[in-house]
Structure formats: C-alpha cells, structure tokens
Write an enzyme that holds these catalytic residues in place. Structure first.
Site, mmCIF file in Angstrom:
data_model
loop_
_atom_site.group_PDB
_atom_site.id
_atom_site.type_symbol
_atom_site.label_atom_id
_atom_site.label_comp_id
_atom_site.label_asym_id
_atom_site.label_seq_id
_atom_site.Cartn_x
_atom_site.Cartn_y
_atom_site.Cartn_z
ATOM 1 N N SER A 140 10.944 -2.713 -8.203
ATOM 2 C CA SER A 140 10.031 -3.025 -7.587
ATOM 3 C C SER A 140 8.683 -2.245 -8.107
ATOM 4 O O SER A 140 8.864 -1.017 -8.914
ATOM 5 C CB SER A 140 9.617 -2.481 -6.024
ATOM 6 O OG SER A 140 8.486 -2.667 -5.227
ATOM 7 N N TYR A 153 11.087 4.071 1.281
ATOM 8 C CA TYR A 153 11.364 2.828 0.444
ATOM 9 C C TYR A 153 11.019 3.085 -1.198
ATOM 10 O O TYR A 153 11.660 2.950 -2.012
ATOM 11 C CB TYR A 153 10.433 1.535 0.635
ATOM 12 C CG TYR A 153 10.659 0.273 -0.317
ATOM 13 C CD1 TYR A 153 11.871 -0.362 -0.212
ATOM 14 C CD2 TYR A 153 9.572 -0.009 -0.994
ATOM 15 C CE1 TYR A 153 11.845 -1.627 -1.015
ATOM 16 C CE2 TYR A 153 9.890 -1.058 -1.887
ATOM 17 C CZ TYR A 153 11.048 -1.826 -1.955
ATOM 18 O OH TYR A 153 11.148 -3.050 -2.812
#
Length: 280
Positions: A140, A153
């Site tokens: 990501s 995260y």
C-alpha cells in the site's frame, strides 16, 4: 508447454479477484485462494465472463495459519508440478489510534498483514527457487507513508516493505525476483470490510473525535475518486509478465506522487505537513 502457475491470496473480491482473472487472461494458471471458498461465486462468474474459468482454481487458505499455508503450497506443487509465482494480496484494513486500542487488536492486524505474508512466502520460496520465479506482494502507499488513524495498518505494511526490500537482494542470488506493489485508494470492498460505524467511532473517540471525523471525511473524498480494482490489478499482472520486474511498483499516478513525497523527504516535514491536514 503447460501454463505457468501463480498462487494468489485474498481473491474473493477487489484487487485479488481481478489479479486472478488478469493472470489467467495472460496465460497463467491462477490458484486463487481465500479464507472462505463459499465467497468464490463472484470470482467464478468473472472467470466465466472472460472465458478463463479453465485456468482458475479456487482453494481455501487462511494466511494466518502457517500450517495451512505450507499445506496449500505443497498441494499446489503436487498438483501442477511447479510454482512459478506468488502474489501476496490478502490483507485487512484497520482504523484506530493507540491510546484507545487493545494491544491484541494491533497484534491481529500484524498477523494478517505481516505474518500472513511471511507464512506464504516461507512455504513458497523453495519452489520459487526451483522455478526461478517471482514473489509479488501487494502492500500500500500506507507501507511508505504513515497515515493518521492507520497506525497498526501502516506499521504492518511498513514491516512488509522493509522485509521484502531486505529479502530482494538475497532472493535474487538464487534466481527469485521480489517486488512490492503499492496501490493508493482503490474502489473495492476493502474499506467496507473494516466494519467501522463512523458516527459511533467518532462518539467513542473522546478527545480524538474531531480529528477522527476530519480524517473520515477526507478519506470519503479520496475513495470517491479511487482507482478501480481492475486498474490496480493490471499493475500486478504486468509485474508478473515483466522480464525484469522492478522492486517497487505503484499502481497509479496518484500513488507514485504520494510515495514520491516520502522518498524525497529526508527530514519528514513534507509528509507530516501533508497528513496533518487530514485531521483538521
């Protein structure tokens, strides 16, 4: 020649589903894994619609279970004789901030997004060495740029990026290429699967409530203009077929620009100036 075989994790929806279909369209046998094979209907329908159902094989795999990961990889090799590539795509989003979280919640995020990647990679590496194959991990932009209320995260994705960047030169000595693929905002069920009740979360956030509300409003705008899962998946499929894949790939111009801020920001001020605006 038989089709090369790729094992893909997290394929029930979104980017993973599109990677499986895209890989099959590119001539790969796609072993599409997911935690719950009862959710495979959308993948099977997409495979039928594009005429690649014969090249997609659905298998159950919960990446958090290291024994299951090893067994799945072994079964794939036994069935097809080789493993040419792995795409670590399975992951889970999480929104929260440390003062209001249980450490067990943070551990759970790490288990899926970091250790799940390691379980599959560890099991696959001997077979990728044998095929001189490639290891691709979907991370990501949050694996490069820390983002408000995404502490756990981003920590997991940072860990994956650091692990793979460190592994890449070692794996290259035995013929295995290693790439991380960094999407930005993608219009998939990933955000919905976080399961966040926004108003309830803001109400629970106490002193952090105004910042969380601002962050959630900003995020809604970002995902309204998000990249499609198919477009993000195309970057992964291109990496599968690239004769000399890069170690780091972004899936869109927006992702490249965002990651570029961090990679040229030696003192961190540019990044924090950007993300501070998300919570005001």
């Amino acid at each position: 020649m038989t089709a090369p075989t790729v094992l893909i994790t997290g394929t029930s929806t979104g980017i993973g589903l599109e990677i499986a279909v895209g890989a099959a369209r590119a001539g790969w046998r796609a072993v599409a894994t997911m935690r719950d094979v009862a959710r495979a209907d959308r993948l099977r329908a997409a495979a039928d619609a594009t005429g690649v159902a014969d090249l997609i094989e659905v298998r159950r795999l919960d990446v958090v279970d290291h024994t299951a990961a090893a067994a799945c990889v072994a079964d794939v090799v036994a069935a097809h004789g080789r493993l040419d590539a792995v795409v670590n795509n399975a992951g889970a989003g999480h929104v929260g901030t440390l003062e209001q979280e249980r450490i067990d919640d943070v551990r759970a995020v790490m288990e899926v997004n970091f250790f799940g990647v390691l379980h599959v990679t560890r099991a696959a590496l001997p077979h990728l060495r044998a095929s001189r194959g490639r290891l691709i991990t979907v991370t990501s932009v949050g694996g490069v740029v820390g983002q408000p209320f995404n502490e756990a995260y981003c920590a997991a994705k940072f860990a994956v990026e650091g692990f793979m960047e460190s592994l890449a030169p070692v794996a290259a000595t035995v013929g295995v290429s290693v790439t991380v693929v960094e999407p930005g905002a993608v219009a998939s069920e990933f955000v919905a699967n976080v399961g966040l009740d926004r108003e309830a979360a803001v109400a629970r956030a106490g002193a952090y409530g105004p910042a969380l509300r601002a962050y959630l409003e900003r995020t809604s705008g970002a995902f309204a203009a998000a990249q499609s899962p198919a477009d993000a998946a195309a970057a992964v499929v291109a990496t599968l077929t690239d004769p000399e894949p890069a170690p780091r790939v972004q899936t869109s111009t927006a992702a490249r620009q965002f990651v570029g801020v961090k990679l040229t920001d030696l003192d961190g001020l540019a990044v924090t100036a950007t993300t501070a605006g998300w919570v005001r």
